[in-house]
Design an enzyme around this catalytic site. Sequence first.
Site, short mmCIF file in Angstrom:
data_model
loop_
_atom_site.label_atom_id
_atom_site.label_comp_id
_atom_site.label_asym_id
_atom_site.label_seq_id
_atom_site.Cartn_x
_atom_site.Cartn_y
_atom_site.Cartn_z
N CYS A 80 0.89 -1.08 -0.14
CA CYS A 80 0.10 -0.07 0.04
C CYS A 80 0.85 1.28 -0.16
CB CYS A 80 -1.03 0.14 1.18
SG CYS A 80 -2.19 1.31 0.96
N HIS A 181 -3.95 -4.99 0.07
CA HIS A 181 -3.36 -5.57 1.28
C HIS A 181 -3.15 -7.01 1.40
CE1 HIS A 181 -2.90 -1.62 3.86
NE2 HIS A 181 -4.04 -1.40 2.73
N GLU A 183 -2.26 -9.12 3.50
CA GLU A 183 -2.52 -9.45 4.80
C GLU A 183 -4.05 -9.43 5.05
OE1 GLU A 183 -1.35 -6.44 3.90
OE2 GLU A 183 -1.91 -5.28 5.40
#
Lengths: 201, 253
Positions: A80, A181, A183
Site C-alpha cells: 500500500c 493488502h 495480509e
Amino acid sequence: MSVVLVDYGAGNLPSVEGALRRLGVPSRRCSTPEPLADADAVILPGVGHFSPFAAALDRRGLRQPLLDAIAREVPFLGICLGLQALWEGSEEAPMARGLGVLPGRIAALPAGVKLPHMGWNRLRQLSGRTSRLLEGVAPDAYVYFAHSFAGSADGAVAVCDYGTTFTAVFERGALFGVQFHPEKSGAVGSVVLRNFLETAR
Amino acid sequence: MSLARRIIPCLDTDGARVVKGVRFADLRDAGDPVLLAARYDREGADEVVVLDIAATRDSRPTFVNTIRRAARELSIPLTAGGGIRDLSDARAVVEAGADKVTVNTAAVRDPGLLTTLADALGAQAVVLAIDARRAGAGWEVCVRGGREPCGLDAVAWAAEGARRQAGEILLTSIDRDGTQSGFDVDLVARVADAVPVPVIASGGARTPEDFLRVFETGHADAALAASIFHDDLLAIKQLKAFLASRGVPVRAA
C-alpha cells in the site's frame, strides 16, 4: 530466514505479522536502521497519510538503509503506502519525499468513483508479463484495497481499474510492491506473501 | 470496475464473548468471538465486524484484547466498534489490529470527532454507525444502542458524516434488527444515494433474496448480518453463489 517488518510508527503491523505467522514465518519489527543491514527480506507496510509516513522514515533514519537494502537486491515488498513510497513523491503531500526508486509521483484517484477505494476489487494481470508474486493466483483475482492515491501503471505486472488504471502489483528484480493488502486478502493474499518469501529463500 | 459487494458477519460481544440482540435486548451467549471470526474468514466472509455492546469502562480492556486476538487470526479486514468515545479509544483498537473503527453516539454528540479520527487514522478507517428508525416520512437517528432518539434525520446525518470524512456508513434499521423480515431497503437506498461513501446495510437479513434486494434496489455496497450466520440459517458460501448467479459481483467464497 530473517524477515524484517519496517515499523515507522503507524503501520498495521499486527495484521502483517499475523499473516506471516500463519505461513509459519517469524518476523521481527524494526524501527531502527541496524536490522536492515542483515535482513533476508524486508517488508514495508503502510497505511494512512503519505506525509507522516515519509517524515517517520527520515526521523528514524530508515531512508538510506532501505535504499541500500534495495540496491543490494534484498527481496523487498512494499504494501500500500509502502509501494507508493517507491516513487519520488505524492500529490497527497507535495512537500514529502518518497524513496525515489521509481520516477514520477503518486496521484489521487479521480473524482467520480467512491473514495477511498476501499474493498475487494479485481486484479488485471497484464498479458506477457510474468509475475513471481502472482504465481498460482487467478489473473483476475479479488484482493482487498484501501487507498485514495496510486502509482501509474508503468512497469506494473498487474493493474486495477477503478476510475483510472493504476499499479496493483509491481515487480523488478527483487523489488516488489502491491497496492492492495495481501495480509487482508484472504487465501489469495496468503499466496502472494508466500510467493514473496520464496524469493528470499 | 466495480467493487465486489461485501458480506459481513457481525459479532456483538460483551467485550469477551459473543452475545446477540433481538431488537437490541434479550442477549444470549454464542461463543468465542475469535473462533467465530476465524470461521467466517474460512467460509468466505469479506470482512468481520466485532462490537462491544456492553461498552463499559470494565469491558474496554477485555474488548481491546479480543480485537488483538481476532486480528492475529484473520486474513480479512476487521472492524471494531461499540462505545468508542474519542481518539484514544479508537487508537487503542486500531493499534490492536482493527482496520476500521465505528463511532455512533460519540459522533452524534460531537460531529467533529469524525474529522479528528479521519485526520489521525485516515478516512478509510472511520465508519459512522447510524441506528435509524422510521419516523413519519423519514428515519430518525437513535443513540445509546438504538434506545434513544436524538432528533437527527438519518439521511441528513449520513451526508454530514461523509462531509466530515467518515469513510463509510454502517446503517442499521432498528425496526428490522433481529426481526429477520428483510432489510429496510427504502432507508438503505435513500442513504446510499445521498452519500459519496460506501454504505453497509444492517438489520433484518434472513434470505438470499433479502441480500439481492438490498444490493440491487438498496444500492448497498455491503450487507451485514449476525444471527442468520451464527445460527447456520444461511451459509455465506451459498449466499454468495446465489448472488453471483443473479449477476451481483461477489468474491467467490
